[in-house]
Design a protein around this motif. Structure first.
Motif, PDB file in Angstrom:
ATOM      1  N   THR A  13       0.854  -1.191   0.000  1.00  0.00           N
ATOM      2  CA  THR A  13       0.000   0.000   0.000  1.00  0.00           C
ATOM      3  C   THR A  13       0.889   1.240   0.000  1.00  0.00           C
ATOM      4  N   ILE A  14       0.378   2.305  -0.594  1.00  0.00           N
ATOM      5  CA  ILE A  14       1.089   3.586  -0.635  1.00  0.00           C
ATOM      6  C   ILE A  14       0.258   4.626   0.126  1.00  0.00           C
ATOM      7  N   THR A  15       0.896   5.331   1.063  1.00  0.00           N
ATOM      8  CA  THR A  15       0.260   6.429   1.780  1.00  0.00           C
ATOM      9  C   THR A  15       0.970   7.725   1.412  1.00  0.00           C
ATOM     10  N   LEU A  16       0.197   8.761   1.000  1.00  0.00           N
ATOM     11  CA  LEU A  16       0.753  10.050   0.592  1.00  0.00           C
ATOM     12  C   LEU A  16       0.287  11.126   1.556  1.00  0.00           C
ATOM     13  N   GLU A  17       1.231  11.985   1.964  1.00  0.00           N
ATOM     14  CA  GLU A  17       0.923  13.063   2.901  1.00  0.00           C
ATOM     15  C   GLU A  17       1.594  14.351   2.436  1.00  0.00           C
ATOM     16  N   ARG A  18       1.034  15.491   2.891  1.00  0.00           N
ATOM     17  CA  ARG A  18       1.663  16.787   2.666  1.00  0.00           C
ATOM     18  C   ARG A  18       2.406  17.148   3.937  1.00  0.00           C
ATOM     19  N   PRO A  19       3.729  17.161   3.907  1.00  0.00           N
ATOM     20  CA  PRO A  19       4.489  17.300   5.152  1.00  0.00           C
ATOM     21  C   PRO A  19       4.420  18.670   5.800  1.00  0.00           C
ATOM     22  N   ARG A  20       4.110  19.742   5.037  1.00  0.00           N
ATOM     23  CA  ARG A  20       4.013  21.047   5.686  1.00  0.00           C
ATOM     24  C   ARG A  20       2.649  21.642   5.387  1.00  0.00           C
ATOM     25  N   SER A  21       2.180  22.485   6.297  1.00  0.00           N
ATOM     26  CA  SER A  21       0.846  23.047   6.148  1.00  0.00           C
ATOM     27  C   SER A  21       0.893  24.284   5.261  1.00  0.00           C
ATOM     28  N   THR A  22      -0.235  24.576   4.628  1.00  0.00           N
ATOM     29  CA  THR A  22      -0.386  25.806   3.840  1.00  0.00           C
ATOM     30  C   THR A  22      -1.528  26.603   4.441  1.00  0.00           C
ATOM     31  N   THR A  23      -1.886  27.674   3.747  1.00  0.00           N
ATOM     32  CA  THR A  23      -3.007  28.475   4.215  1.00  0.00           C
ATOM     33  C   THR A  23      -4.227  27.583   4.409  1.00  0.00           C
ATOM     34  N   PRO A  24      -4.907  27.693   5.536  1.00  0.00           N
ATOM     35  CA  PRO A  24      -6.035  26.788   5.789  1.00  0.00           C
ATOM     36  C   PRO A  24      -7.060  26.740   4.677  1.00  0.00           C
TER      37      PRO A  24
ATOM     38  N   GLY B  37      -5.647  20.393  -1.043  1.00  0.00           N
ATOM     39  CA  GLY B  37      -4.895  19.649  -2.038  1.00  0.00           C
ATOM     40  C   GLY B  37      -3.446  20.089  -2.098  1.00  0.00           C
ATOM     41  N   TYR B  38      -2.774  19.651  -3.172  1.00  0.00           N
ATOM     42  CA  TYR B  38      -1.357  19.950  -3.366  1.00  0.00           C
ATOM     43  C   TYR B  38      -1.220  21.139  -4.301  1.00  0.00           C
ATOM     44  N   VAL B  39      -0.287  22.060  -3.966  1.00  0.00           N
ATOM     45  CA  VAL B  39      -0.125  23.290  -4.726  1.00  0.00           C
ATOM     46  C   VAL B  39       1.253  23.314  -5.360  1.00  0.00           C
ATOM     47  N   GLN B  40       1.298  23.599  -6.645  1.00  0.00           N
ATOM     48  CA  GLN B  40       2.545  23.671  -7.402  1.00  0.00           C
ATOM     49  C   GLN B  40       3.464  24.732  -6.811  1.00  0.00           C
ATOM     50  N   GLY B  41       4.755  24.350  -6.669  1.00  0.00           N
ATOM     51  CA  GLY B  41       5.745  25.293  -6.182  1.00  0.00           C
ATOM     52  C   GLY B  41       5.674  25.548  -4.708  1.00  0.00           C
ATOM     53  N   VAL B  42       4.735  24.916  -4.021  1.00  0.00           N
ATOM     54  CA  VAL B  42       4.557  25.152  -2.583  1.00  0.00           C
ATOM     55  C   VAL B  42       4.755  23.863  -1.784  1.00  0.00           C
ATOM     56  N   ASP B  43       4.087  22.786  -2.221  1.00  0.00           N
ATOM     57  CA  ASP B  43       4.050  21.570  -1.413  1.00  0.00           C
ATOM     58  C   ASP B  43       5.131  20.561  -1.800  1.00  0.00           C
ATOM     59  N   GLN B  44       5.466  19.736  -0.807  1.00  0.00           N
ATOM     60  CA  GLN B  44       6.255  18.527  -1.022  1.00  0.00           C
ATOM     61  C   GLN B  44       5.328  17.322  -0.860  1.00  0.00           C
ATOM     62  N   LEU B  45       5.870  16.137  -1.096  1.00  0.00           N
ATOM     63  CA  LEU B  45       5.078  14.909  -0.984  1.00  0.00           C
ATOM     64  C   LEU B  45       5.823  13.908  -0.115  1.00  0.00           C
ATOM     65  N   LYS B  46       5.217  13.511   0.989  1.00  0.00           N
ATOM     66  CA  LYS B  46       5.788  12.453   1.835  1.00  0.00           C
ATOM     67  C   LYS B  46       5.167  11.124   1.422  1.00  0.00           C
ATOM     68  N   VAL B  47       6.023  10.166   1.065  1.00  0.00           N
ATOM     69  CA  VAL B  47       5.577   8.860   0.572  1.00  0.00           C
ATOM     70  C   VAL B  47       5.936   7.789   1.599  1.00  0.00           C
ATOM     71  N   THR B  48       4.962   6.998   1.987  1.00  0.00           N
ATOM     72  CA  THR B  48       5.180   5.859   2.881  1.00  0.00           C
ATOM     73  C   THR B  48       4.696   4.601   2.178  1.00  0.00           C
ATOM     74  N   ILE B  49       5.609   3.637   1.986  1.00  0.00           N
ATOM     75  CA  ILE B  49       5.266   2.365   1.336  1.00  0.00           C
ATOM     76  C   ILE B  49       5.218   1.287   2.414  1.00  0.00           C
ATOM     77  N   SER B  50       4.078   0.660   2.549  1.00  0.00           N
ATOM     78  CA  SER B  50       3.908  -0.417   3.522  1.00  0.00           C
ATOM     79  C   SER B  50       3.776  -1.744   2.774  1.00  0.00           C
ATOM     80  N   ALA B  51       4.533  -2.751   3.205  1.00  0.00           N
ATOM     81  CA  ALA B  51       4.507  -4.046   2.518  1.00  0.00           C
ATOM     82  C   ALA B  51       4.639  -5.184   3.525  1.00  0.00           C
ATOM     83  N   THR B  52       3.982  -6.292   3.219  1.00  0.00           N
ATOM     84  CA  THR B  52       4.026  -7.474   4.080  1.00  0.00           C
ATOM     85  C   THR B  52       4.268  -8.713   3.227  1.00  0.00           C
TER      86      THR B  52
END
Length: 408
Positions: free
Chosen positions: A244-255, A259-274
């Motif tokens: 499974t893949i879990t995607l998160e935005r590691p830093r907050s933006t204006t409330p 979603g994800y904003v070009q030039g502003v956000d990064q992407l935190k990727v977590t891969i879980s496997a069994t």
């Protein structure tokens, strides 16, 4: 057939002829016929009636006649070859085989004329009988020859007994590493077996392994013997690791921004496997919009593209099986605003911004933004969901509001 010859005595040669006439699989025995024969090899006719005769087959005396029983043995010139002998005695005997179905019997005879010591004949020897099939030899998939590589765990195969007798029944068993069990009882010709998937737990670091099929043969309620055959089985692709893949935005933006904003956000990727059935995870690899990454957890750089972005992860387990999954996100387009000109002047009042050099109100707190700035602000406001306030027909922004937008 075997023939055991004596030496010549009194111009006569004798022999014991033994012939296997049948073999019985069920009783594991053979029937033999035997004949004590003689023929003339000289010119003197032989005829006497007082003989001590003994025939022994497989350790048992099958014929005995003492000299007191006067039976004449007469061999003349009309019986001068082995092909045309005189039969002195004959009979049949049942010979039990060894437990493995093999048998070598012994045979001997003696014939002696009571009144002349030199008139005596004897011979002995051994004879191999037909090998009788006993314990059934199993085979996998095909018969009578076996197929060693029987396929994947979870599949169903036929196991053939190749029994030697229609009266034989069987118990079919398996062994695989530390696992074992009974496949079927009372099997006649064949049975089906679905290979358990949990056999894979015995080979957590291997794609395939070897096991053994055992076939216990019974005749009625009597155990006959056991034979076996080896087989090879492989772990199927259905045991590839779960991912499974879990995607998160590691830093907050204006409330107000979602979603994800070009030039502003990064992407935190977590891969879980069994891993499945004892397998362990040996490697992680992934791409974000074509850029390669390693490891199960990482954070990308600032997202520089807008639109659909795909995250793809591939996980490999200790058996070599791979599983690849993907997840898509949408990045909203955004371009930082550019200030092209700023003007400041005195105006008449807070509600009247018309030029008045002598005016009492300083317009230093008011900023007139060029139409390029205004257009960019309108576009970004539509993109991120926040519009500037207008005064009259032209957008007006306070210095503090302008700084706020520039800091986004």
């Amino acid at each position: 057939m075997a023939t055991f010859y004596s030496a010549v005595a009194a111009d006569v040669k004798m022999a014991l002829r033994v012939t296997e006439t049948s073999a019985d699989v069920n009783s594991n025995s053979s029937t033999v016929s035997w004949a004590l024969i003689g023929w003339l090899v000289g010119s003197s006719w032989y005829s006497n009636s007082s003989h001590n005769i003994s025939v022994v087959i497989n350790g048992a005396t099958v014929f005995r006649r003492a000299s007191e029983t006067k039976v004449t043995i007469s061999i003349g010139t009309d019986h001068t070859t082995e092909a045309n002998p005189v039969t002195i005695a004959s009979g049949t005997a049942t010979i039990p085989h060894d437990s493995d179905g093999s048998k070598t019997l012994s045979a001997s005879f003696s014939c002696a004329y009571k009144w002349v010591a030199s008139s005596a004949w004897s011979a002995s020897g051994t004879m191999a009988l037909t090998q009788i099939a006993r314990a059934s030899q199993p085979s996998c998939v095909t018969y009578p020859g076996t197929t060693q590589d029987i396929g994947y765990m979870g599949s169903t195969i036929y196991i053939h007994t190749n029994r030697a007798s229609a009266s034989f029944t069987h118990t079919v068993r398996y062994a695989w590493g530390s696992k074992s069990g009974t496949i079927a009882n009372g099997v006649e010709n064949n049975c089906q077996w679905t290979l358990p998937l949990d056999l894979a737990t015995e080979i957590p670091n291997q794609y395939s392994g070897w096991g053994t099929i055992y076939c216990d043969t019974y005749y009625g309620g009597t155990f006959v013997g056991t034979k076996s055959v080896v087989f090879k089985a492989s772990v199927p692709s259905s045991t590839a690791p779960a991912v499974t893949i879990t995607l998160e935005r590691p830093r907050s933006t204006t409330p107000a921004v979602t979603g994800y904003v070009q030039g502003v956000d990064q992407l935190k990727v977590t891969i879980s496997a069994t891993g499945k059935y004892g397998a362990t995870i040996t490697s992680y690899s992934s791409t974000v919009d074509g850029a390669a990454y390693s490891g199960s957890i990482y954070t990308t750089g600032i997202l520089t593209k807008s639109g659909a972005i795909r995250v793809t992860a591939t996980v490999t387990d200790s058996r070599g099986w791979k599983n690849t999954v993907s997840k898509d996100i949408t990045v909203q387009a955004y371009t930082a605003p550019a200030v092209t000109s700023v003007s400041a002047y005195r105006c008449k009042s807070a509600t009247d911004a018309s030029l008045n050099a002598a005016g009492a109100i300083s317009a230093s707190s008011q900023v007139a933004v060029s139409r390029r700035w205004a257009a960019q602000m309108e576009e970004n406001a539509q993109s991120i969901g926040k519009k500037p306030q207008k005064q009259g027909g032209n957008p007006k922004y306070s210095i503090c509001r302008l700084i706020h937008y520039l800091a986004m």
